[in-house]
Design an enzyme around this catalytic site. Structure first.
Site, PDB file in Angstrom:
ATOM      1  N   ASP A 169       0.695  -1.127   0.094  1.00  0.00           N
ATOM      2  CA  ASP A 169      -0.325   0.237   0.396  1.00  0.00           C
ATOM      3  C   ASP A 169       0.839   1.664   0.046  1.00  0.00           C
ATOM      4  O   ASP A 169       2.172   1.568  -0.757  1.00  0.00           O
ATOM      5  CB  ASP A 169      -0.818  -0.181   1.069  1.00  0.00           C
ATOM      6  CG  ASP A 169      -2.815   0.922   1.047  1.00  0.00           C
ATOM      7  OD1 ASP A 169      -2.947   0.349   0.469  1.00  0.00           O
ATOM      8  OD2 ASP A 169      -2.052   2.316   2.069  1.00  0.00           O
ATOM      9  N   TYR A 294      -2.788  11.563   0.534  1.00  0.00           N
ATOM     10  CA  TYR A 294      -3.084  10.563  -0.419  1.00  0.00           C
ATOM     11  C   TYR A 294      -3.379  12.138  -1.656  1.00  0.00           C
ATOM     12  O   TYR A 294      -2.817  12.122  -2.329  1.00  0.00           O
ATOM     13  CB  TYR A 294      -5.147  11.116  -0.425  1.00  0.00           C
ATOM     14  CG  TYR A 294      -5.228   8.842   0.260  1.00  0.00           C
ATOM     15  CD1 TYR A 294      -5.565   7.594  -1.076  1.00  0.00           C
ATOM     16  CD2 TYR A 294      -4.989   8.625   1.305  1.00  0.00           C
ATOM     17  CE1 TYR A 294      -5.310   6.884  -0.453  1.00  0.00           C
ATOM     18  CE2 TYR A 294      -5.031   7.137   1.728  1.00  0.00           C
ATOM     19  CZ  TYR A 294      -5.349   6.412   0.529  1.00  0.00           C
ATOM     20  OH  TYR A 294      -5.219   5.228   1.264  1.00  0.00           O
ATOM     21  N   HIS A 345      -4.649  -7.450   0.281  1.00  0.00           N
ATOM     22  CA  HIS A 345      -3.623  -6.667   0.471  1.00  0.00           C
ATOM     23  C   HIS A 345      -2.902  -6.373   2.177  1.00  0.00           C
ATOM     24  O   HIS A 345      -2.620  -6.064   2.041  1.00  0.00           O
ATOM     25  CB  HIS A 345      -4.912  -5.666   0.751  1.00  0.00           C
ATOM     26  CG  HIS A 345      -4.138  -4.364  -0.062  1.00  0.00           C
ATOM     27  ND1 HIS A 345      -3.388  -3.527  -0.839  1.00  0.00           N
ATOM     28  CD2 HIS A 345      -4.301  -3.351   1.519  1.00  0.00           C
ATOM     29  CE1 HIS A 345      -2.885  -2.398  -0.476  1.00  0.00           C
ATOM     30  NE2 HIS A 345      -3.685  -2.297   0.457  1.00  0.00           N
TER      31      HIS A 345
END
Length: 367
Positions: A169, A294, A345
């Site tokens: 990630d 982000y 993930h």
């Protein structure tokens, strides 16, 4: 030498009482109009998990379990960084830096730190800026490039002028940048390699078709969180920092979607494990500050130069975006690629034995 201070997790009784009170006073929405998760986390399960969090979950026991690891803080580039630093007694131990992502935390690694230490690694797991018990940036600029430089400084500060790096990630983006910088890092390993569809794809192979279908699903059904966090993290933060159920649902829905869990997160993780990770956001009030990464760096997954350092890849079948090896090779010097039989993930959290075996085997050559 910069100060390194011992750290222990210690949430106040007042904050725990406030959490319980907020959970009991939750204002619930109407139930979804479907009998699955396609509109989001179902009301019945959310209420069930919230009730467990309020009345059965024992944070003090979980806190004690997390405090079995040696933890520290140190100021780097003006920001206080929290990290686990678990040293191996082996004389030939190799330093290994492991970085988490969103919506994860250092909790993801609680099942792999011990086995990696036993396998001969000094394990360092920092909390990203704005996450967990690390400081929250008060100004812009803490993107992937700055974090990568800070992590290299941390490793040198700990006495490691030669180390390996691993991540998934955001941890994959940071680890990739560390690999590009090639300062003191000698090799990297990732469970989420950054791959790109070739411009002239032609007739896709079976692997390529599967990757394209997964990308299409992600863009249509699974990427709304990233658009919100990369454009308006502050607006989102008001709900996440004020409502524990809001923070829980925002995170647990992604564990359901991104794990190899046959339709339910508790098929892979216990309720306590899910809530341990949620607590890393709720107890620290990091709903907004974590989302800002982000805003700072979402483009990091699409740009940047190639990594020339030796790179190991553990390819788990239920990863968010599953890129075939040849899509990743222009971006990395891949010297080991392992197709995993199961897992998604949150590799270290979901499949700790597979994760440890592959990481240990890859870094053996760099001791």
């Amino acid at each position: 030498m910069a100060d390194i201070s011992p750290f222990r997790i210690s949430i106040s009784d007042r904050d725990l009482a406030d959490l319980k009170d907020r959970l009991h006073r939750t204002r619930w929405p109407d139930a979804e109009c479907v009998d699955d998760w396609s509109q989001g986390m179902p009301l019945s399960y959310t209420q069930e998990l919230a009730a467990y969090w309020a009345d059965e979950y024992d944070w003090r026991a979980r806190e004690s379990a997390l405090n079995r690891f040696d933890q520290f803080t140190s100021e780097i580039d003006g920001l206080n960084i929290h990290f686990i630093h678990q040293r191996s007694p082996r004389e030939d131990a190799f330093p290994l830096l492991i970085t988490h992502g969103w919506p994860g935390s250092v909790v993801e690694f609680h099942k792999v730190i011990g086995p990696l230490v036993d396998a001969g690694f000094h394990v360092v797991c920092p909390s990203l800026p704005g996450y967990g018990f690390s400081g929250k940036p008060a100004a812009t600029g803490w993107g992937v490039e700055r974090i990568a430089a800070a992590w290299d400084e941390l490793m040198v500060r700990l006495g490691y002028r030669r180390y390996g790096a691993q991540g998934g990630d955001w941890g994959a983006a940071v680890t990739t940048q560390i690999g590009r910088n090639a300062a003191h890092c000698v090799a990297i390993h990732t469970n989420m390699p950054i791959g790109r569809r070739p411009k002239n794809l032609g007739e896709p192979t079976a692997d390529e078709q599967a990757a394209l279908e997964r990308l299409g699903y992600y863009q249509r059904w699974d990427s709304g969180y990233s658009k919100q966090q990369s454009t308006r993290p502050q607006t989102l933060g008001y709900g996440l920092v004020d409502s524990p159920v809001g923070q829980l649902a925002w995170i647990v829905e992604k564990f359901w979607s991104w794990m190899d869990c046959d339709g339910h997160p508790e098929n892979v993780l216990t309720r306590d494990e899910l809530l341990d990770n949620v607590m890393m956001y709720w107890a620290t009030g990091t709903g907004a500050s974590s989302a800002r990464l982000y805003w700072e760096s979402f483009g990091s997954f699409a740009g940047g130069g190639a990594v020339t350092l030796p790179t190991g890849v553990a390819a788990f079948p239920k990863e968010i975006l599953r890129s075939p090896r040849h899509w990743c090779e222009p971006n990395y010097n891949i010297t080991r690629w392992t197709e995993m039989p199961r897992g998604g993930h949150f590799a270290a959290f979901e499949q700790p034995a597979l994760f440890v075996d592959d990481v240990a085997a890859f870094f053996t050559d760099f001791r």
